[in-house]
Scaffold this active site. Structure first.
Site, short mmCIF file in Angstrom:
data_model
loop_
_atom_site.label_atom_id
_atom_site.label_comp_id
_atom_site.label_asym_id
_atom_site.label_seq_id
_atom_site.Cartn_x
_atom_site.Cartn_y
_atom_site.Cartn_z
CG HIS A 130 23.85 28.75 -44.96
ND1 HIS A 130 24.62 29.16 -46.02
CD2 HIS A 130 24.63 27.91 -44.22
CE1 HIS A 130 25.81 28.60 -45.93
NE2 HIS A 130 25.86 27.84 -44.85
CG ASP A 160 21.00 32.64 -50.70
OD1 ASP A 160 21.25 33.24 -49.64
OD2 ASP A 160 21.44 31.51 -50.95
#
Length: 360
Positions: A130, A160
């Protein structure tokens, strides 16, 4: 007319960065079709928590890529698209019959945008992870937080979105410009490890000159400098101080009623004591009192606003930085020719047949 009007982009529904990239491209005027996994494919239509905002400006199209008829229709959409964006693990699109080679045969001008954490190649390419893992490996995470505590996750903005989605958008737009002149599309490999590493470029330059330490909280821009950090106020809220330049620092000292001779700006040995002095002064008044006190000065002191407060701030209201479309949300950015961009209202869903007809 919006700058990307006329561009057609297929977005394969996913998490985080590919969704944000699709939103940005749609905000800028591209016609984006968001292909979602249908219930017939063995799962309900995926709607992420942020969908009310991050899915704005484009319709969802349910597909079952194990259904030969659906796959043929998707191939037709690929043939009519300018770009495709996807965020699956390496090899997934190939197994679905929609890898770059297949898509290039269908549409030689197609730009194939791929975003992953580790990239399409390298020993960790197929490993799960992640945002936090990717920025850890890039070295960016090591600079976040207090010196005597573990690094603090900077939300999922750095990996992200900053190093991931925005670099995917940049790569796709660059490849679209290239395809316009060459007639050939490209495969864009946007990795969050690469992108978040790129965002640390300044600190590598500073480090090479001996101007950056690997000790968190001891540097100019990481909270180490007393004139570039946040301070608690009497009401428990905070102000942000960014008085980097000497003239701004002088305005800060004047506002705090501290004599310049007693607070040399770049005496690193005195930073800890100066931080304590600034903290004691800021703790004597409420946040909004300090904001009013420094308003109109060059001290670079601003209130630290909550999300709700930010939407009500006069500057943000004047620029229409936030909009309400049933859900309060940031408006599209940047703006062009001084005009704010309004999120497009699109049908919530289209059938695959409707999508195919819409694209001819």
């Amino acid at each position: 007319m919006k700058p990307l009007a006329g561009l057609r982009i297929l977005e394969f529904d996913g998490l985080g960065p590919v969704t944000f990239a699709g939103m940005v491209l749609a905000d800028l005027g591209a016609e984006v079709l968001r292909l979602t996994r249908s219930a017939a494919a063995g799962a309900p239509v995926f709607t992420e928590v942020g969908g009310a905002v991050l899915h704005r400006g484009r319709a969802a199209v349910e597909v079952d890529l194990k259904n030969p008829a659906d796959l043929v229709r998707v191939h037709g959409l690929v043939a009519g698209a300018d770009a495709l964006i996807e965020g699956f693990r390496p090899g997934v699109m190939e197994r679905l019959g929609l890898g770059p080679d297949v898509c290039a045969d269908l549409n030689p001008r197609l730009v194939f945008g791929r975003i992953t954490g580790w990239g399409q190649s390298g020993p960790m390419a197929r490993q799960v992870g992640h945002d936090l893992n990717y920025i850890a490996l890039s070295g960016a995470l090591s600079m976040m937080g207090e010196p005597d505590r573990p690094p603090r996750p900077p939300l999922n903005i750095l990996g992200d979105y900053g190093g991931g989605a925005m670099l995917l958008v940049t790569g796709v737009l660059a490849a679209l410009l290239d395809a316009k002149s060459t007639g050939r599309g490209r495969v864009v490999d946007a990795a969050m490890t690469d992108g978040s590493a790129l965002l640390t470029s300044l600190f590598h330059a500073l480090s090479a000159r001996g101007l950056w330490s690997e000790t968190r909280g001891g540097n100019l821009l990481d909270g180490g400098a007393p004139f570039y950090r946040c301070y608690a106020c009497a009401d428990g809220r905070f102000v942000a101080v960014g008085a980097l330049e000497p003239q701004f620092y002088a305005a800060l000292l004047e506002g705090l009623r501290i004599a310049a001779a007693d607070a040399p700006q770049f005496d690193l040995a005195g930073w800890r004591g100066l931080h304590a002095r600034f903290a004691a002064v800021f703790a004597t008044r409420d946040r909004d009192d300090w904001a009013a006190h420094f308003e109109g000065t060059d001290a670079c002191v601003t209130p630290v606003l909550t999300m709700a407060e930010a939407a009500r701030h006069p500057h943000n209201v004047a620029r229409r930085t936030f909009v309400d479309r049933g859900v309060l949300q940031p408006a599209p950015a940047p703006r062009f020719d001084g005009e704010a961009v309004t999120p497009e209202q699109q049908p919530a869903t289209l059938s695959l047949e409707e999508a195919a007809a819409r694209w001819g």
